[in-house]
Scaffold this motif. Structure first.
Motif, PDB file in Angstrom:
ATOM      1  N   ARG A 183       0.635  -1.153   0.011  1.00 44.59           N
ATOM      2  CA  ARG A 183      -0.083  -0.042   0.001  1.00 44.59           C
ATOM      3  C   ARG A 183       0.766   1.343   0.070  1.00 44.59           C
ATOM      4  O   ARG A 183       1.753   1.365   0.572  1.00 44.59           O
ATOM      5  CB  ARG A 183      -0.911  -0.119   1.265  1.00 44.59           C
ATOM      6  CG  ARG A 183      -2.022  -0.933   1.259  1.00 44.59           C
ATOM      7  CD  ARG A 183      -2.880  -0.780   2.481  1.00 44.59           C
ATOM      8  NE  ARG A 183      -3.956  -2.023   2.454  1.00 44.59           N
ATOM      9  CZ  ARG A 183      -4.761  -2.213   3.335  1.00 44.59           C
ATOM     10  NH1 ARG A 183      -4.538  -1.714   4.379  1.00 44.59           N
ATOM     11  NH2 ARG A 183      -5.883  -3.262   3.329  1.00 44.59           N
ATOM     12  N   THR A 187      -2.248   6.024   0.776  1.00 46.89           N
ATOM     13  CA  THR A 187      -3.397   5.036   1.142  1.00 46.89           C
ATOM     14  C   THR A 187      -3.425   4.784   2.558  1.00 46.89           C
ATOM     15  O   THR A 187      -4.555   4.983   3.391  1.00 46.89           O
ATOM     16  CB  THR A 187      -3.221   3.887   0.321  1.00 46.89           C
ATOM     17  OG1 THR A 187      -3.210   4.051  -1.043  1.00 46.89           O
ATOM     18  CG2 THR A 187      -4.375   2.763   0.573  1.00 46.89           C
ATOM     19  N   ARG A 188      -2.105   4.340   3.041  1.00 47.42           N
ATOM     20  CA  ARG A 188      -2.260   4.576   4.567  1.00 47.42           C
ATOM     21  C   ARG A 188      -2.513   5.476   5.187  1.00 47.42           C
ATOM     22  O   ARG A 188      -3.125   5.571   6.513  1.00 47.42           O
ATOM     23  CB  ARG A 188      -0.573   3.932   5.069  1.00 47.42           C
ATOM     24  CG  ARG A 188      -0.039   2.431   4.356  1.00 47.42           C
ATOM     25  CD  ARG A 188       0.842   2.079   5.230  1.00 47.42           C
ATOM     26  NE  ARG A 188       1.949   2.904   5.248  1.00 47.42           N
ATOM     27  CZ  ARG A 188       2.757   2.795   4.056  1.00 47.42           C
ATOM     28  NH1 ARG A 188       2.868   1.935   3.190  1.00 47.42           N
ATOM     29  NH2 ARG A 188       4.019   3.465   3.904  1.00 47.42           N
TER      30      ARG A 188
END
Length: 216
Positions: A20, A24-25
């Protein structure tokens, strides 16, 4: 011609999961944090002790004398209000204290009792009704209004502001106002103009007369 024999199995494709991305995190973390904050904002106020009682007044016009009471099976602390004189249908129903409208709609079903047909079929529940949040976990409820409330959900109302008209919608036998005060999770004895109403348990039928000081 013989083909060479092989003992190798079928080739497997190797798939590589992309890690990821940092963006996104971060987004997922922000969403989770927002969810926790939202849940906390809803739950924490419910766990706090109620604040001081607002300065409730009778939810009817200034200077008018009304009779209110209860009867067996009505439920503890519930109050029914009837005007002493004059036509009951359509009388103004006022906010008992300043606050924010949280419900303005229909509770149960309306039935068919109107000024033109006062003996029409009963409905269910409270008919047209309004709930007002007064802060500090205090709330009032106004049931059996004649027609759709004059206020909307989310609207801020002042003490003495008209929120509807007296009627007989829902499970009602005659035009009147069913009124409740609630503190936190529980229904409590109604207070008006700084003193208790005296309407507590529904073990017997009894009435009280009070004059409204809801003068804005």
């Amino acid at each position: 011609m013989l083909r060479p024999v092989t003992t190798a199995g079928p080739r497997r494709r190797h798939t590589h999961r992309r890690p990821r991305s940092r963006t996104t995190r971060i987004v997922l973390a922000l969403v989770a944090t927002a969810a926790v904050v939202a849940v906390t904002a809803l739950i924490v106020p419910m766990l706090l002790p109620p604040g001081p009682r607002p300065p409730f007044q009778l939810p009817v016009a200034c200077g008018e004398t009304w009779q209110f009471g209860t009867y067996p099976g009505h439920d503890d602390y519930d109050v029914d209000l009837f005007p002493i004189g004059g036509e009951a249908w359509g009388r103004p129903v006022l906010a008992s204290a300043a606050g924010t409208v949280t419900v303005a709609g229909i509770n149960g079903s309306l039935g068919g009792r109107t000024p033109e047909n006062p003996e029409g079929p009963r409905g269910r529940g409270g008919g047209y009704w309004v709930k007002i949040d007064h802060g500090g976990r205090w709330e009032t409820q106004y049931l059996h209004l004649l027609e759709p409330p004059m206020v909307r959900e989310g609207q801020r109302v002042a003490q003495g502001e008209q929120i509807g008209r007296l009627g007989s919608t829902g499970n009602s036998g005659a035009p009147h106002l069913h009124f409740e005060q609630r503190r936190g999770w529980e229904k409590v004895e109604t207070w008006f103009d700084g003193s208790p109403s005296g309407i507590t348990h529904d073990d017997r039928e009894y009435t009280v007369r009070r004059t409204s000081d809801n003068c804005g």
